[in-house]
Motif scaffolding. Structure first.
Motif, PDB file in Angstrom:
ATOM      1  N   VAL A   1    -100.053  90.993  29.088  1.00 40.80           N
ATOM      2  CA  VAL A   1    -101.411  90.931  29.625  1.00 40.80           C
ATOM      3  C   VAL A   1    -101.449  91.579  31.001  1.00 40.80           C
ATOM      4  O   VAL A   1    -102.336  92.389  31.306  1.00 40.80           O
ATOM      5  CB  VAL A   1    -101.899  89.464  29.704  1.00 40.80           C
ATOM      6  CG1 VAL A   1    -103.204  89.382  30.501  1.00 40.80           C
ATOM      7  CG2 VAL A   1    -102.090  88.876  28.311  1.00 40.80           C
ATOM      8  N   LYS A   2    -100.494  91.221  31.837  1.00 40.24           N
ATOM      9  CA  LYS A   2    -100.457  91.759  33.192  1.00 40.24           C
ATOM     10  C   LYS A   2    -100.309  93.272  33.172  1.00 40.24           C
ATOM     11  O   LYS A   2    -100.993  93.996  33.912  1.00 40.24           O
ATOM     12  CB  LYS A   2     -99.290  91.126  33.963  1.00 40.24           C
ATOM     13  CG  LYS A   2     -99.270  91.457  35.447  1.00 40.24           C
ATOM     14  CD  LYS A   2    -100.421  90.794  36.170  1.00 40.24           C
ATOM     15  CE  LYS A   2    -100.345  91.032  37.653  1.00 40.24           C
ATOM     16  NZ  LYS A   2    -101.512  90.460  38.372  1.00 40.24           N
ATOM     17  N   LEU A   3     -99.426  93.780  32.329  1.00 36.67           N
ATOM     18  CA  LEU A   3     -99.212  95.224  32.252  1.00 36.67           C
ATOM     19  C   LEU A   3    -100.450  95.938  31.710  1.00 36.67           C
ATOM     20  O   LEU A   3    -100.793  97.032  32.169  1.00 36.67           O
ATOM     21  CB  LEU A   3     -97.988  95.522  31.377  1.00 36.67           C
ATOM     22  CG  LEU A   3     -96.637  95.135  31.987  1.00 36.67           C
ATOM     23  CD1 LEU A   3     -95.525  95.287  30.949  1.00 36.67           C
ATOM     24  CD2 LEU A   3     -96.320  95.988  33.215  1.00 36.67           C
ATOM     25  N   ALA A   4    -101.120  95.325  30.732  1.00 36.96           N
ATOM     26  CA  ALA A   4    -102.330  95.937  30.189  1.00 36.96           C
ATOM     27  C   ALA A   4    -103.436  95.980  31.241  1.00 36.96           C
ATOM     28  O   ALA A   4    -104.168  96.970  31.357  1.00 36.96           O
ATOM     29  CB  ALA A   4    -102.795  95.171  28.958  1.00 36.96           C
ATOM     30  N   GLN A   5    -103.571  94.922  32.009  1.00 37.26           N
ATOM     31  CA  GLN A   5    -104.553  94.901  33.093  1.00 37.26           C
ATOM     32  C   GLN A   5    -104.239  95.989  34.124  1.00 37.26           C
ATOM     33  O   GLN A   5    -105.137  96.689  34.605  1.00 37.26           O
ATOM     34  CB  GLN A   5    -104.559  93.536  33.775  1.00 37.26           C
ATOM     35  CG  GLN A   5    -105.134  92.416  32.934  1.00 37.26           C
ATOM     36  CD  GLN A   5    -105.028  91.098  33.658  1.00 37.26           C
ATOM     37  OE1 GLN A   5    -103.963  90.707  34.128  1.00 37.26           O
ATOM     38  NE2 GLN A   5    -106.150  90.397  33.768  1.00 37.26           N
ATOM     39  N   TYR A   6    -102.967  96.098  34.448  1.00 39.45           N
ATOM     40  CA  TYR A   6    -102.553  97.098  35.435  1.00 39.45           C
ATOM     41  C   TYR A   6    -102.824  98.509  34.924  1.00 39.45           C
ATOM     42  O   TYR A   6    -103.324  99.370  35.646  1.00 39.45           O
ATOM     43  CB  TYR A   6    -101.073  96.913  35.757  1.00 39.45           C
ATOM     44  CG  TYR A   6    -100.539  97.897  36.769  1.00 39.45           C
ATOM     45  CD1 TYR A   6    -100.774  97.721  38.127  1.00 39.45           C
ATOM     46  CD2 TYR A   6     -99.794  99.006  36.378  1.00 39.45           C
ATOM     47  CE1 TYR A   6    -100.285  98.616  39.074  1.00 39.45           C
ATOM     48  CE2 TYR A   6     -99.309  99.903  37.295  1.00 39.45           C
ATOM     49  CZ  TYR A   6     -99.547  99.702  38.653  1.00 39.45           C
ATOM     50  OH  TYR A   6     -99.071 100.602  39.566  1.00 39.45           O
TER      51      TYR A   6
ATOM     52  N   ILE B   1     -87.032 104.794  45.347  1.00 39.73           N
ATOM     53  CA  ILE B   1     -88.000 104.155  44.451  1.00 39.73           C
ATOM     54  C   ILE B   1     -89.040 103.436  45.296  1.00 39.73           C
ATOM     55  O   ILE B   1     -88.709 102.682  46.211  1.00 39.73           O
ATOM     56  CB  ILE B   1     -87.316 103.164  43.491  1.00 39.73           C
ATOM     57  CG1 ILE B   1     -86.533 103.931  42.416  1.00 39.73           C
ATOM     58  CG2 ILE B   1     -88.341 102.254  42.828  1.00 39.73           C
ATOM     59  CD1 ILE B   1     -85.870 103.057  41.384  1.00 39.73           C
ATOM     60  N   MET B   2     -90.326 103.714  44.985  1.00 42.44           N
ATOM     61  CA  MET B   2     -91.445 103.023  45.602  1.00 42.44           C
ATOM     62  C   MET B   2     -92.178 102.285  44.486  1.00 42.44           C
ATOM     63  O   MET B   2     -92.509 102.888  43.466  1.00 42.44           O
ATOM     64  CB  MET B   2     -92.388 104.016  46.277  1.00 42.44           C
ATOM     65  CG  MET B   2     -91.748 104.896  47.333  1.00 42.44           C
ATOM     66  SD  MET B   2     -92.971 106.072  47.992  1.00 42.44           S
ATOM     67  CE  MET B   2     -91.971 106.980  49.184  1.00 42.44           C
ATOM     68  N   ALA B   3     -92.436 101.000  44.671  1.00 43.82           N
ATOM     69  CA  ALA B   3     -92.942 100.207  43.554  1.00 43.82           C
ATOM     70  C   ALA B   3     -94.165  99.376  43.924  1.00 43.82           C
ATOM     71  O   ALA B   3     -94.376  99.026  45.087  1.00 43.82           O
ATOM     72  CB  ALA B   3     -91.842  99.299  43.014  1.00 43.82           C
ATOM     73  N   GLU B   4     -94.948  99.058  42.887  1.00 43.84           N
ATOM     74  CA  GLU B   4     -96.120  98.197  42.978  1.00 43.84           C
ATOM     75  C   GLU B   4     -95.808  96.858  42.319  1.00 43.84           C
ATOM     76  O   GLU B   4     -95.105  96.802  41.305  1.00 43.84           O
ATOM     77  CB  GLU B   4     -97.302  98.842  42.250  1.00 43.84           C
ATOM     78  CG  GLU B   4     -98.206  99.681  43.122  1.00 43.84           C
ATOM     79  CD  GLU B   4     -98.939  98.856  44.155  1.00 43.84           C
ATOM     80  OE1 GLU B   4     -99.544  97.832  43.807  1.00 43.84           O
ATOM     81  OE2 GLU B   4     -98.893  99.238  45.335  1.00 43.84           O
ATOM     82  N   ASP B   5     -96.357  95.780  42.862  1.00 47.87           N
ATOM     83  CA  ASP B   5     -96.098  94.463  42.276  1.00 47.87           C
ATOM     84  C   ASP B   5     -97.122  94.075  41.213  1.00 47.87           C
ATOM     85  O   ASP B   5     -97.228  92.910  40.831  1.00 47.87           O
ATOM     86  CB  ASP B   5     -96.036  93.389  43.357  1.00 47.87           C
ATOM     87  CG  ASP B   5     -97.338  93.233  44.132  1.00 47.87           C
ATOM     88  OD1 ASP B   5     -98.352  93.824  43.713  1.00 47.87           O
ATOM     89  OD2 ASP B   5     -97.342  92.520  45.157  1.00 47.87           O
ATOM     90  N   LEU B   6     -97.903  95.059  40.721  1.00 49.68           N
ATOM     91  CA  LEU B   6     -98.876  94.901  39.635  1.00 49.68           C
ATOM     92  C   LEU B   6    -100.137  94.158  40.051  1.00 49.68           C
ATOM     93  O   LEU B   6    -100.975  93.818  39.205  1.00 49.68           O
ATOM     94  CB  LEU B   6     -98.253  94.207  38.403  1.00 49.68           C
ATOM     95  CG  LEU B   6     -96.989  94.864  37.825  1.00 49.68           C
ATOM     96  CD1 LEU B   6     -96.540  94.130  36.576  1.00 49.68           C
ATOM     97  CD2 LEU B   6     -97.211  96.331  37.540  1.00 49.68           C
ATOM     98  N   THR B   7    -100.289  93.882  41.362  1.00 48.80           N
ATOM     99  CA  THR B   7    -101.536  93.303  41.831  1.00 48.80           C
ATOM    100  C   THR B   7    -102.630  94.376  41.791  1.00 48.80           C
ATOM    101  O   THR B   7    -102.440  95.475  42.309  1.00 48.80           O
ATOM    102  CB  THR B   7    -101.393  92.774  43.265  1.00 48.80           C
ATOM    103  OG1 THR B   7    -100.396  91.754  43.276  1.00 48.80           O
ATOM    104  CG2 THR B   7    -102.700  92.193  43.767  1.00 48.80           C
TER     105      THR B   7
END
Length: 364
Positions: free
Chosen positions: A34-39, A224-230
């Motif tokens: 769900v979280k990945l789909a929202q992102y 690597i630069m990353a997002e926390d999916l917020t």
């Protein structure tokens, strides 16, 4: 039209996942979906359809390096020069260690791989055999082939910086020291007074033996630069965690540069805020990029491709799948990460074009 269709499809996916039973919403795998789909929906909604061949910088690059040998240092790691250690600069550094109240004294640094470079020796007797320590009271890692003369340098790998010590008369070790940050570098000063009389406190003059310590910068490392999916507020700054990584002699070495997120975020099993020594709600090095020293550590497993290093938030592994919304980006270590709340396309205008054209490097 493609963007509209894709947004519609993603909305269906998100809706379907949310329509599961209440029990299934607590299944970590399904909650992660769900979280990945929202992102994905938020990312495509902001940047548009993603090129099917966009690999976000992770395409077929090697991270291997080898041979930590003094004759080959320059082949795999940037070797610090001593040319900048002029007499004038050394005198200034000595004065700072004589009176640390005028200096930027830091509590500690946390590095597994680094150089030790001689700066100054105050001609004290019986200060011998410099050593570094993984743990404050742990076994000393003696710095061999290193002496108290200009230009002396040694590379320490799979070591530690919890403490620094020298060997006194009778082989006893003394570790009274401080670390000063000066003009972008870190210096360690050792106090001779603790050798003279263990019952006498240090005299506050740490200039008896001064060395510079320099964090390892591996030539073949990648960032690597990353997002926390917020996804609230359209925040795509890709600085929730920033780290460099390389595989050296069978071990993967990580240099943690920044942590702009406020949720628990792990590299393998290492929580990044804990590594910086701050609370999980504290952002590190995104407002001031040198506020805290980087952290260098070795992972339990070896990763021949840094894409495979697990970066996890709320039990979700951040993705970097070709043609899909990225949870992490890969770029050269010369790429500077964004300031807090600065979207990636603001700092790197080619990012928008790269989303639509997989042949464009977003960092150029």
């Amino acid at each position: 039209m493609n963007r509209i269709l894709k947004m519609g499809l993603l909305s269906v996916i998100v809706g379907a996942l949310y329509s599961c039973s209440s029990d299934s919403l607590y299944d970590p795998d399904k909650a992660g979906d769900v979280k990945l789909a929202q992102y994905e929906a938020a990312f495509v909604g902001k940047y548009g359809a993603i090129a099917s061949n966009q690999n976000w910088g992770f395409g077929g690059t090697t991270t291997r390096s080898s041979n930590p040998n003094s004759n080959q240092w320059k082949d795999f790691v940037e070797v610090p020069s001593s040319d900048d250690l002029t007499s004038e600069k050394i005198n200034k550094i000595v004065e700072l260690f004589k009176d640390p109240s005028k200096a930027t004294v830091i509590e500690s640094v946390n590095w597994s791989d680094f150089f030790v470079q001689h700066v100054y020796y105050g001609n004290k007797d019986n200060m011998n055999q410099l050593a570094v320590h993984k743990e404050k009271n742990g076994t000393p890692d003696e710095v061999y082939n290193f002496n108290k003369s200009a230009g002396s340098i040694m590379f320490m790998y799979d070591s530690g910086t919890s403490s620094f010590s020298y060997k006194g008369e009778g082989g006893t070790r003394y570790d009274e020291h401080i670390i000063i940050f000066y003009e972008g570098d870190y210096y360690v000063g050792l106090d001779f007074e603790c050798y003279m009389n263990q019952n006498t406190p240090p005299d506050g003059d740490y200039s008896d033996w001064i060395v510079r310590i320099v964090p390892a910068k591996y030539i073949k490392a990648q960032r690597i630069m990353a997002e926390d999916l917020t996804i609230s507020g359209g925040d795509f700054d890709f600085n929730d965690v920033v780290f460099d990584a390389v595989t050296v002699n069978g071990a993967t070495v990580v240099t943690l540069q920044a942590a702009g997120g406020t949720m628990p975020l792990y590299i393998e099993d290492n929580e990044v805020h804990e590594l910086f020594g701050v609370s999980q709600s504290t952002m590190v090095n995104t407002y001031d990029k040198q506020a805290k020293a980087p952290v260098i550590f070795r992972l339990k497993n070896r990763y021949n491709d840094i894409k495979d290093i697990p970066v996890r938030v709320n039990d979700v592994i951040l993705p970097a799948e070709v043609g899909k919304a990225p949870g992490k980006l890969c770029c050269p270590t010369t790429c500077e990460w964004t300031d807090e709340r600065q979207n990636i396309e603001i700092k790197y205008p080619n990012f928008q074009a790269a989303v639509e054209n997989g042949n464009i490097n977003w960092w150029e």
